[in-house]
Scaffold this motif. Structure first.
Motif, short mmCIF file in Angstrom:
data_model
loop_
_atom_site.label_atom_id
_atom_site.label_comp_id
_atom_site.label_asym_id
_atom_site.label_seq_id
_atom_site.Cartn_x
_atom_site.Cartn_y
_atom_site.Cartn_z
N ALA A 2 0.86 -1.20 0.00
CA ALA A 2 0.00 0.00 0.00
C ALA A 2 0.88 1.23 0.00
O ALA A 2 1.59 1.50 0.97
N LEU A 3 0.83 1.94 -1.14
CA LEU A 3 1.53 3.22 -1.29
C LEU A 3 3.04 3.11 -1.14
O LEU A 3 3.71 4.07 -0.76
N SER A 23 -2.95 3.12 8.82
CA SER A 23 -3.99 2.62 7.92
C SER A 23 -3.42 2.18 6.58
O SER A 23 -3.91 1.22 5.97
N TRP A 24 -2.37 2.86 6.11
CA TRP A 24 -1.85 2.54 4.79
C TRP A 24 -0.87 1.38 4.80
O TRP A 24 -0.45 0.91 3.74
N PRO A 79 -7.80 1.56 1.89
CA PRO A 79 -7.12 0.39 2.46
C PRO A 79 -8.10 -0.70 2.86
O PRO A 79 -7.75 -1.89 2.82
N SER A 128 -2.77 8.22 6.51
CA SER A 128 -4.06 8.29 5.82
C SER A 128 -4.44 9.73 5.50
O SER A 128 -4.91 10.02 4.39
N ALA A 170 -2.53 11.06 2.51
CA ALA A 170 -2.99 10.45 1.26
C ALA A 170 -4.34 11.03 0.84
O ALA A 170 -4.59 11.28 -0.35
N LEU A 207 -7.23 2.55 -4.82
CA LEU A 207 -5.93 2.49 -4.16
C LEU A 207 -4.80 2.52 -5.19
O LEU A 207 -3.76 3.16 -4.98
N GLN A 221 -1.95 5.36 -5.31
CA GLN A 221 -0.50 5.08 -5.31
C GLN A 221 0.20 5.91 -6.40
O GLN A 221 1.28 6.47 -6.17
N THR A 270 0.37 9.52 -5.37
CA THR A 270 1.41 9.72 -4.36
C THR A 270 2.78 9.74 -5.00
O THR A 270 3.64 10.58 -4.67
#
Length: 362
Positions: A4-5, A69-70, A92, A185, A188, A348, A352, A355
């Protein structure tokens, strides 16, 4: 497994905080132990004695570790025996659903809009320059997101704003401070919001959309320099009178201070006229997890306790409004009545990419 990310491995480690709810029902009551992961922003809620007692009355003894969370989807993928995962937003949660191969819709027991906190003098400068607006009747402040995006694109500086010369601390380019979107979070979700507004109020859903907004995202992120990994840190800095004049935060952070009668100083809460909600989404892996989700959403005592922690219960949002009516700073009791729109969050995968664009790695 897709990360995640792109969070570095160190951030995947659990925060090391575990706790158990105390069983107040006595030895004859059947108690179910529920094991899971929670976003760190909910740790204080679950550690509260009244929350523990009410959950115990429902026959639930909860054991949970707090983590970002991420990074939660990584932890959910490799930790056996989990009954639930409870991140701070839907993206997430959807990834965890995919990992656990679940089809049912997760519950959102409570939510919190993202806001901007500032001092009154800063809010007034923003108002004088059409970047913010004060409702004379309700006292609710709003932050004009389209004007802010234009300010980022145009390199607008505090020194060029009318009235800013009276406040020497207002200098440099105008921007909002956030947390690191790779680990937090709220950071993001700021990128998700900014991308939505910059993309003509449409969710970024493909590579063309990412390309269209990448420059403004990179500007907004690069101006901040080193970013904090937790939303508590910039919020504490603001309370201490240091840091940037504009801080992106959870409404619940400011509301909790007011509800607990802690000093709020001269804080002003500005609601972005288009904002994102932190939808605290509980992904239930087992029947025990589903029971926990149900009581958090439907138990009257727990809903009132959620409101006392500055959260808006999904099934009873007026509980928050009733508590905040006489509190300072001023909060919006009804987001729809305050004409605050909600941005659609990207997938998500696209988040990503946004980001990476903001970080300059794509």
């Amino acid at each position: 497994m897709r990360r995640a990310l792109g969070v570095v491995a160190a951030l995947v480690l659990l925060g090391g905080v575990g706790y158990a709810l105390i069983d107040h029902n006595g030895p004859d009551t059947k108690t179910v132990t529920v094991t899971g992961l929670i976003g760190s922003e909910k740790r204080a809620f679950f550690e509260n004695d009244e929350v523990k007692a009410e959950l115990a009355k429902q026959g639930l003894l909860v054991r949970a570790d707090s983590t970002g969370s991420w990074t939660m989807s990584d932890q959910a993928a490799k930790t056996p025996g989990l009954d639930f995962a409870f991140p701070a937003s839907a993206a997430p949660a959807r990834e965890i659903q995919r990992i656990w191969k679940l089809q049912d819709s997760p519950l959102v027991p409570f939510y919190s809009p993202l806001v901007i906190v500032a001092h009154p003098s800063v809010a007034e400068v923003l108002q004088n320059n059409k970047l913010a607006e004060l409702d004379p009747v309700s006292g609710v402040w709003t932050f004009r997101m389209d004007e802010y995006v234009n300010a980022l694109k145009g390199g607008r500086r505090w020194e060029g704003l009318s009235g800013a010369d009276k406040h020497p601390e207002l200098s440099g380019q105008l921007f909002v401070t956030t947390t690191d979107p790779e680990s937090s979070s709220s950071g993001a979700m700021y990128l998700a919001l900014l991308s939505y507004v910059a993309n003509n109020h449409q969710v970024v859903s493909d590579d063309a959309g990412v390309a269209a907004v990448k420059d403004v995202l990179h500007t907004a992120n690069a101006l901040q320099g080193i970013q904090k990994s937790s939303s508590d840190e910039p919020f504490r800095d603001f309370g201490a009178g240091i840091g940037n004049p504009l801080i992106f935060a959870y409404e619940s952070q400011a509301a909790t201070l007011a509800l607990q009668n802690k000093p709020t100083g001269d804080m002003v809460v500005l609601y972005p006229d288009t904002t994102v909600y932190s939808d605290h989404t509980l992904v239930a892996h087992t029947d025990s997890g589903r029971k926990l989700a149900d009581v958090l959403q439907n138990d009257e005592v727990l809903r009132n306790l959620e409101a006392r922690f500055g959260l808006r219960p999904q099934a009873k949002p007026e509980a928050f409004a009733n508590l905040m009516r006489e509190k300072k700073p001023t909060f919006a009791p009804d987001l729809t009545a305050a004409r605050i729109k909600q941005a659609t969050l990207p997938s998500l995968d696209n988040l990503q990419k946004l980001t990476a664009a903001a970080k300059g790695t794509k």
